[in-house]
Design a protein around this motif. Structure first.
Motif, PDB file in Angstrom:
ATOM      1  N   HIS A 147     -67.480  31.010  47.103  1.00 39.21           N
ATOM      2  CA  HIS A 147     -68.155  32.106  47.815  1.00 39.21           C
ATOM      3  C   HIS A 147     -68.037  31.938  49.341  1.00 39.21           C
ATOM      4  O   HIS A 147     -68.392  32.851  50.089  1.00 39.21           O
ATOM      5  N   GLY A 148     -67.565  30.804  49.789  1.00 36.28           N
ATOM      6  CA  GLY A 148     -67.351  30.599  51.223  1.00 36.28           C
ATOM      7  C   GLY A 148     -65.885  30.720  51.548  1.00 36.28           C
ATOM      8  O   GLY A 148     -65.122  31.437  50.900  1.00 36.28           O
ATOM      9  N   PHE A 149     -65.475  29.983  52.602  1.00 41.79           N
ATOM     10  CA  PHE A 149     -64.073  29.959  52.995  1.00 41.79           C
ATOM     11  C   PHE A 149     -63.272  29.190  51.945  1.00 41.79           C
ATOM     12  O   PHE A 149     -63.668  28.108  51.523  1.00 41.79           O
ATOM     13  N   THR A 150     -62.172  29.764  51.495  1.00 40.57           N
ATOM     14  CA  THR A 150     -61.337  29.089  50.501  1.00 40.57           C
ATOM     15  C   THR A 150     -60.647  27.898  51.157  1.00 40.57           C
ATOM     16  O   THR A 150     -59.677  28.052  51.899  1.00 40.57           O
ATOM     17  N   ASP A 151     -61.185  26.701  50.861  1.00 40.62           N
ATOM     18  CA  ASP A 151     -60.712  25.504  51.569  1.00 40.62           C
ATOM     19  C   ASP A 151     -60.295  24.390  50.623  1.00 40.62           C
ATOM     20  O   ASP A 151     -60.199  23.243  51.030  1.00 40.62           O
ATOM     21  N   GLY A 152     -60.060  24.731  49.342  1.00 35.54           N
ATOM     22  CA  GLY A 152     -59.557  23.715  48.413  1.00 35.54           C
ATOM     23  C   GLY A 152     -60.607  23.074  47.537  1.00 35.54           C
ATOM     24  O   GLY A 152     -60.382  21.979  47.014  1.00 35.54           O
ATOM     25  N   ASP A 153     -61.769  23.714  47.354  1.00 28.96           N
ATOM     26  CA  ASP A 153     -62.796  23.153  46.468  1.00 28.96           C
ATOM     27  C   ASP A 153     -62.288  23.100  45.031  1.00 28.96           C
ATOM     28  O   ASP A 153     -61.685  24.056  44.527  1.00 28.96           O
ATOM     29  N   VAL A 154     -62.555  21.970  44.365  1.00 28.49           N
ATOM     30  CA  VAL A 154     -62.124  21.765  42.979  1.00 28.49           C
ATOM     31  C   VAL A 154     -63.327  21.309  42.163  1.00 28.49           C
ATOM     32  O   VAL A 154     -64.115  20.468  42.611  1.00 28.49           O
ATOM     33  N   LEU A 177     -60.964  26.443  43.004  1.00 27.76           N
ATOM     34  CA  LEU A 177     -61.742  27.653  43.284  1.00 27.76           C
ATOM     35  C   LEU A 177     -61.054  28.509  44.330  1.00 27.76           C
ATOM     36  O   LEU A 177     -60.662  28.017  45.399  1.00 27.76           O
ATOM     37  N   THR A 178     -60.895  29.787  44.034  1.00 28.69           N
ATOM     38  CA  THR A 178     -60.318  30.750  44.971  1.00 28.69           C
ATOM     39  C   THR A 178     -61.371  31.802  45.293  1.00 28.69           C
ATOM     40  O   THR A 178     -62.528  31.697  44.883  1.00 28.69           O
ATOM     41  N   GLY A 179     -60.941  32.819  46.022  1.00 24.78           N
ATOM     42  CA  GLY A 179     -61.879  33.881  46.383  1.00 24.78           C
ATOM     43  C   GLY A 179     -62.161  34.854  45.258  1.00 24.78           C
ATOM     44  O   GLY A 179     -63.105  35.650  45.353  1.00 24.78           O
ATOM     45  N   GLY A 180     -61.369  34.825  44.182  1.00 23.98           N
ATOM     46  CA  GLY A 180     -61.593  35.722  43.045  1.00 23.98           C
ATOM     47  C   GLY A 180     -62.212  34.987  41.859  1.00 23.98           C
ATOM     48  O   GLY A 180     -62.024  33.773  41.699  1.00 23.98           O
ATOM     49  N   GLY A 234     -63.478  20.085  49.536  1.00 21.75           N
ATOM     50  CA  GLY A 234     -62.514  20.883  50.285  1.00 21.75           C
ATOM     51  C   GLY A 234     -62.278  20.319  51.672  1.00 21.75           C
ATOM     52  O   GLY A 234     -62.620  19.184  51.984  1.00 21.75           O
ATOM     53  N   SER A 235     -61.696  21.133  52.532  1.00 19.23           N
ATOM     54  CA  SER A 235     -61.379  20.681  53.887  1.00 19.23           C
ATOM     55  C   SER A 235     -62.524  20.867  54.860  1.00 19.23           C
ATOM     56  O   SER A 235     -62.542  20.254  55.924  1.00 19.23           O
ATOM     57  N   SER A 236     -63.510  21.713  54.534  1.00 18.32           N
ATOM     58  CA  SER A 236     -64.619  21.950  55.451  1.00 18.32           C
ATOM     59  C   SER A 236     -65.962  21.550  54.861  1.00 18.32           C
ATOM     60  O   SER A 236     -66.931  21.423  55.588  1.00 18.32           O
TER      61      SER A 236
END
Length: 217
Positions: free
Chosen positions: A129-136, A152-155, A178-180
């Motif tokens: 739900h945030g910035f797509t930064d590579g969350d798994v 996880l992506t934006g969809g 992720g990265s952030s």
């Protein structure tokens, strides 16, 4: 008498006498009148004390790269890194525990509620739900892994879950931040008739789980 006098004066006047001064040889001058000869340049005398002749080293040891306890980033200034870290710590002190958790991610497992349903199955979907930064994440049902690694992506993406009688526990395990950071996601649980059973979000640190329970009646 007059004639005799004139004769005497005439003889005296005509008589010429000279005095010869003999030349006296002078002593030889003691001064050395030998012609001047240009002096030769002083040659390198090896007998000179080496302490008097400084040595010039041709091997100049240039200073090496300055040691730094900070990693060399593109912006480079270690003081800038230090100030940013201090500011971040000060901001955390000003925030409430809930705000710090939302910012840095929960470090304890989160229970997001239990819900009753008479449906045969539900669709479980999730997205960043945030910035797509590579969350798994990893998804488990009743402690069994059914989705080992989900990026996880934006969809929305997810799976269909056939409900068992009684408790159906669903765990979402954050594998990274992720990265952030932190690991952020929104999930929805919709039953077989399209009714929304549960809808929520999580902010997790790495290794932390968010759990919901669906009780089939």
């Amino acid at each position: 008498m007059l004639f005799f006098t004139l004769s005497v004066f005439s003889q005296i006047d005509n008589k010429k006498t000279s005095i010869t001064i003999p030349a006296v040889e002078s002593k030889k001058d003691s001064a050395d009148l030998s012609p001047l000869v240009p002096s030769k340049p002083i040659e390198n005398n090896k007998s000179i004390n080496p302490l008097n002749a400084p040595k010039i080293s041709t091997n100049l040891n240039l200073p090496k790269k300055e040691f730094s306890m900070f990693p060399q980033e593109n912006f480079g200034n270690p003081g800038e890194l230090f100030v940013k870290q201090i500011n971040k710590n000060i901001e955390d002190v000003k925030l409430s525990p809930e705000e710090v958790e939302r910012r840095n991610g929960s470090t304890t497992n989160q229970f997001l509620g239990d819900f009753k349903s008479g449906a045969k199955f539900v669709n479980v979907v999730y997205r960043d739900h945030g910035f797509t930064d590579g969350d798994v994440i990893q998804v488990l049902v009743n402690d069994d892994i059914i989705q080992p690694r989900v990026y996880l992506t934006g969809g929305f993406k997810g799976f269909k879950l056939d409900l068992q009688k009684g408790f159906n526990k669903i765990d979402f395990l954050a594998l990274n931040q992720g990265s952030s950071g932190p690991n952020t996601a929104e999930f929805r649980v919709v039953d077989d008739t399209g009714n929304l059973v549960s809808h929520n979000q999580w902010n997790l640190a790495t290794g932390v789980k968010a759990t919901i329970i669906i009780v089939k009646e």
